[in-house]
Write an enzyme that holds these catalytic residues in place. Sequence first.
Site, mmCIF file in Angstrom:
data_model
loop_
_atom_site.group_PDB
_atom_site.id
_atom_site.type_symbol
_atom_site.label_atom_id
_atom_site.label_comp_id
_atom_site.label_asym_id
_atom_site.label_seq_id
_atom_site.Cartn_x
_atom_site.Cartn_y
_atom_site.Cartn_z
ATOM 1 N N GLY A 139 37.302 42.674 41.933
ATOM 2 C CA GLY A 139 37.918 43.989 42.057
ATOM 3 C C GLY A 139 38.185 44.662 40.728
ATOM 4 O O GLY A 139 38.631 45.802 40.667
ATOM 5 N N HIS A 140 37.921 43.978 39.648
ATOM 6 C CA HIS A 140 38.239 44.507 38.307
ATOM 7 C C HIS A 140 37.049 44.346 37.381
ATOM 8 O O HIS A 140 37.099 43.518 36.480
ATOM 9 C CB HIS A 140 39.452 43.772 37.741
ATOM 10 C CG HIS A 140 40.147 44.523 36.656
ATOM 11 N ND1 HIS A 140 39.819 44.424 35.335
ATOM 12 C CD2 HIS A 140 41.169 45.405 36.717
ATOM 13 C CE1 HIS A 140 40.620 45.190 34.606
ATOM 14 N NE2 HIS A 140 41.445 45.788 35.426
ATOM 15 N N PHE A 141 36.021 44.987 37.501
ATOM 16 C CA PHE A 141 35.635 46.062 38.394
ATOM 17 C C PHE A 141 34.266 45.737 38.971
ATOM 18 O O PHE A 141 33.452 45.149 38.262
ATOM 19 C CB PHE A 141 35.577 47.387 37.636
ATOM 20 C CG PHE A 141 36.909 47.829 37.092
ATOM 21 C CD1 PHE A 141 37.815 48.504 37.903
ATOM 22 C CD2 PHE A 141 37.263 47.578 35.779
ATOM 23 C CE1 PHE A 141 39.041 48.928 37.406
ATOM 24 C CE2 PHE A 141 38.488 48.003 35.275
ATOM 25 C CZ PHE A 141 39.378 48.683 36.084
#
Length: 157
Positions: free
Chosen positions: A37-39
């Site tokens: 999620g990052h990223f």
Amino acid sequence: MNLDYFQLIDRIVDLNLDEKKITVEAQVPAVHTIFEGHFPGFPIMPGVLLTEAMAQSSGWLILGVLKFERMPFLAIVKEAKMRGFVSPGQLLTIEAKLEHEGSGFAVTKVKGRVGKELKCSAELTFGLTPFPDPALRVHMDAKANEIGFPLQAITHD
């Protein structure tokens, strides 16, 4: 780094108590769910975790200088700068210097690099307190052994 257990440094490379400096290494995992999620498509180490890695490095320095007599707890983050991206699989080297210790506080200046490239820096202030629980001291002693904390640093003169 063991992100699941919030252990963000792997080993102490150098601890110089006379100069009040420490150098540590942290191998950023090549694969971890945090990067999903990052990223997506551009995985990078979150700045908050880089700050925590700098704080943990400073904490080990303070523990050494104080001979494990008091526990440092992060209180203030000043001048935190993320100067570049730290990617999965990179080796992060963190250097911290103790600038002040007294009146129940300690202040460090810290820099994180990948190779020679500066990636992050901060000035960190810690509150110092007696170990709040004997179990925490036992845990810290075990972690010190695990990351190669030099035993001569915690023996009394």
